[in-house]
Each structure stands twice: as structure tokens, then as C-alpha cells.
Design a protein around this motif. Structure first.
Motif, PDB file in Angstrom:
ATOM      1  N   UNK A 171      -0.459  -1.674   9.448  1.00 17.45           N
ATOM      2  CA  UNK A 171      -1.292  -1.279   8.553  1.00 17.45           C
ATOM      3  C   UNK A 171      -0.761  -2.281   7.515  1.00 17.45           C
ATOM      4  N   UNK A 172      -1.910  -2.882   6.224  1.00 16.49           N
ATOM      5  CA  UNK A 172      -1.624  -4.346   5.776  1.00 16.49           C
ATOM      6  C   UNK A 172      -1.350  -3.360   4.031  1.00 16.49           C
ATOM      7  N   UNK A 173      -0.782  -3.108   3.160  1.00 22.96           N
ATOM      8  CA  UNK A 173      -1.140  -2.637   1.948  1.00 22.96           C
ATOM      9  C   UNK A 173       0.164  -1.728   1.838  1.00 22.96           C
ATOM     10  N   UNK A 174       1.192  -0.844   0.669  1.00 21.15           N
ATOM     11  CA  UNK A 174       1.999  -0.384   0.469  1.00 21.15           C
ATOM     12  C   UNK A 174       2.139   0.793   0.488  1.00 21.15           C
ATOM     13  N   UNK A 175       2.166   1.305   2.442  1.00 20.58           N
ATOM     14  CA  UNK A 175       1.713   2.124   3.142  1.00 20.58           C
ATOM     15  C   UNK A 175       3.348   2.224   3.413  1.00 20.58           C
ATOM     16  N   UNK A 176       3.506   3.692   2.775  1.00 18.25           N
ATOM     17  CA  UNK A 176       4.744   4.658   2.480  1.00 18.25           C
ATOM     18  C   UNK A 176       5.117   5.758   4.044  1.00 18.25           C
ATOM     19  N   UNK A 177       3.861   5.810   4.268  1.00 20.71           N
ATOM     20  CA  UNK A 177       3.846   7.575   5.073  1.00 20.71           C
ATOM     21  C   UNK A 177       2.657   7.068   6.048  1.00 20.71           C
ATOM     22  N   UNK A 178       2.615   6.965   7.562  1.00 16.35           N
ATOM     23  CA  UNK A 178       0.881   6.833   8.385  1.00 16.35           C
ATOM     24  C   UNK A 178       0.806   8.267   9.115  1.00 16.35           C
TER      25      UNK A 178
END
Length: 248
Positions: free
Chosen positions: A190-197
Motif C-alpha cells: 500500500x502506498x500511503x501513511x497506513x498504520x493498519x490494514x
């Protein structure tokens, strides 16, 4: 010649035999005979011409056939001596992604082991001439205790850009596990500031494990533990959240 002239000629022909007095009966009989002979001769001439026309030859008579309609001359294709017939050019080769043997940046350790080998994920270079915006893919591989890497499955985008924000291609293991290759857990990036998926399957939510790519922290690598999601099982949905829990 008309009938009157024929009668006069017949009368002259009978002047010798009937010079004393005219025998009209004899004159009429001779006239009828003369006319029959002439009609016969005329019919015979017509029949002769008909025979000549049917034969088309003799006595200088020639019959020309009507000209044939104009037609273009036949064309014959020839191949020069020593040359081979032309063939259609080969079609374009199928698109393939050939990963670079070495990872770009550091390999991400998962803690999932197969004997002494460990499951790892790492970014690799790919070459898709038809899609210049895609230059990288994500490889699922194994690393030995000596540090050697074995490539198992690579996934990459097939359109657009490999750095666009959001989810990119997700890797599912559709192969039957074998002694030579263990099953590969579901993975992607994932491209972006993901902290949880979070993935959803059969109505339940499954959290993915996350790790940032060492070369670009905006690229977040994720995978699902095979205990929580069996390899090959398709997700019904997947979402990413930032640190505040806001969907990205």
C-alpha cells in the motif's frame, strides 16, 4: 418478277406450238409449272445457305462470333527464384515481469519458517515496456540461514503507476503446495501513511502484518499470517487506516 411478267413470258414460250390460235389452258398450265420450278430453286438456295451457315465454312462464307465482353487479364503471382513467400510478422511477445535477482532495499522478515528457511518479502525491479510507469514489484521469497534468497511469487501492477496512492496488486497463492515450495501467505503493498490494514473474509476481519520499505517509508508491505488467513483464500474486502483510525 410479278405474275403479269411471268404470264407474258409463258405466252411467248408458247408462240411456236400455239401460233394459229391461243390455247389458254396450255398457257396457264405452263405458267404454273414455271412458277413451281422457280419456287423450288429459291427454296433450294435458301437451304444451301442454311447448310453453309451451320457449317461455318466453304465457298468463302465466314461467320464472325460476337465479341466477348472485356475482361481484365488474369494475374499470376510468382515468387522470385531463391526467395520464400512472405509471411506475416510475428505478433508481440507476451508481457512478462522478470524480477531482479537482488532485492531493492532490505528484505522484510516475517517470522514464518519452513524448517530453517524463513519467509521474506522484498521489492524487486520489473521491466514492462508497455507500462513505463511500473518499475517495481513485490516478491515473496525464502531466505536460508546463510542469507541466500529463493524467489517464489512476484506481483506487480499491469497499468498506471507503481507509486500511486492506495492498494496495488495483491498476491494469492493458487499453486498446490509441494516439497519444493511451501504455501505463500497472501501479501501486497500500500502506498500511503497506513498504520493498519484489515481484510474481510466470510464476514470476519483479519489484521495484516505491516512493514515499511527501507527505501521509501510511504510504501507499506503487508501480509496475512497463514494461521489467520489460509494461503490462497480470497479476501472479500480490504481497508487501510492511518494512525487515527481514519480510512485512507
Amino acid at each position: 418478277m410479278n405474275e403479269l411478267e411471268q404470264l407474258r413470258r409463258a405466252m411467248r414460250a408458247t408462240e411456236g406450238p400455239y401460233h394459229d390460235d391461243l390455247d389458254l389452258t396450255a398457257i396457264m398450265r405452263d405458267g404454273r409449272r414455271l412458277r413451281r420450278r422457280r419456287r423450288f430453286v429459291g427454296a433450294g438456295a435458301t437451304a444451301l445457305v442454311t447448310v453453309l451457315a451451320a457449317g461455318g465454312v466453304g465457298l468463302g462464307v465466314r461467320w464472325a462470333r460476337p465479341p466477348a465482353p472485356d475482361r481484365p487479364p488474369a494475374r499470376v503471382a510468382t515468387v522470385p527464384t531463391g526467395a520464400s513467400p512472405a509471411t506475416a510478422p510475428p505478433g508481440p511477445a507476451p508481457t512478462r515481469s522478470e524480477p531482479h535477482r537482488g532485492p531493492l532495499g532490505k528484505a522484510v522478515e516475517t517470522g514464518i519458517r519452513y524448517g530453517v528457511d524463513q519467509r521474506v518479502y522484498y521489492v524487486v525491479a520489473v521491466d514492462l515496456p508497455e507500462v513505463p510507469g511500473v518499475r517495481i514489484g513485490l516478491m515473496a521469497g525464502r531466505r536460508t540461514p546463510a542469507g541466500d534468497l529463493t524467489d517464489d511469487i512476484v506481483v506487480n501492477d499491469v497499468r498506471g503507476s507503481d507509486r500511486r496512492p492506495g492498494f496495488h496488486e495483491i498476491g494469492y497463492d493458487d499453486a498446490t503446495p509441494s516439497a519444493g515450495r511451501p504455501p505463500v501467505p497472501t501479501f501486497g503493498y500500500f502506498v500511503g501513511p497506513a498504520s493498519r490494514i484489515v481484510g474481510t473474509v466470510d464476514g470476519r476481519q483479519v489484521d495484516a502484518r505491516l512493514a515499511q520499505w527501507s527505501t521509501d517509508p510511504e510504501l507499506v508491505i503487508f501480509w496475512f499470517d497463514p494461521v489467520d488467513l489460509a494461503p490462497g483464500v480470497r479476501l472479500d474486502g480490504i481497508v487501510a487506516q492511518d494512525r487515527t483510525g481514519r480510512p485512507l
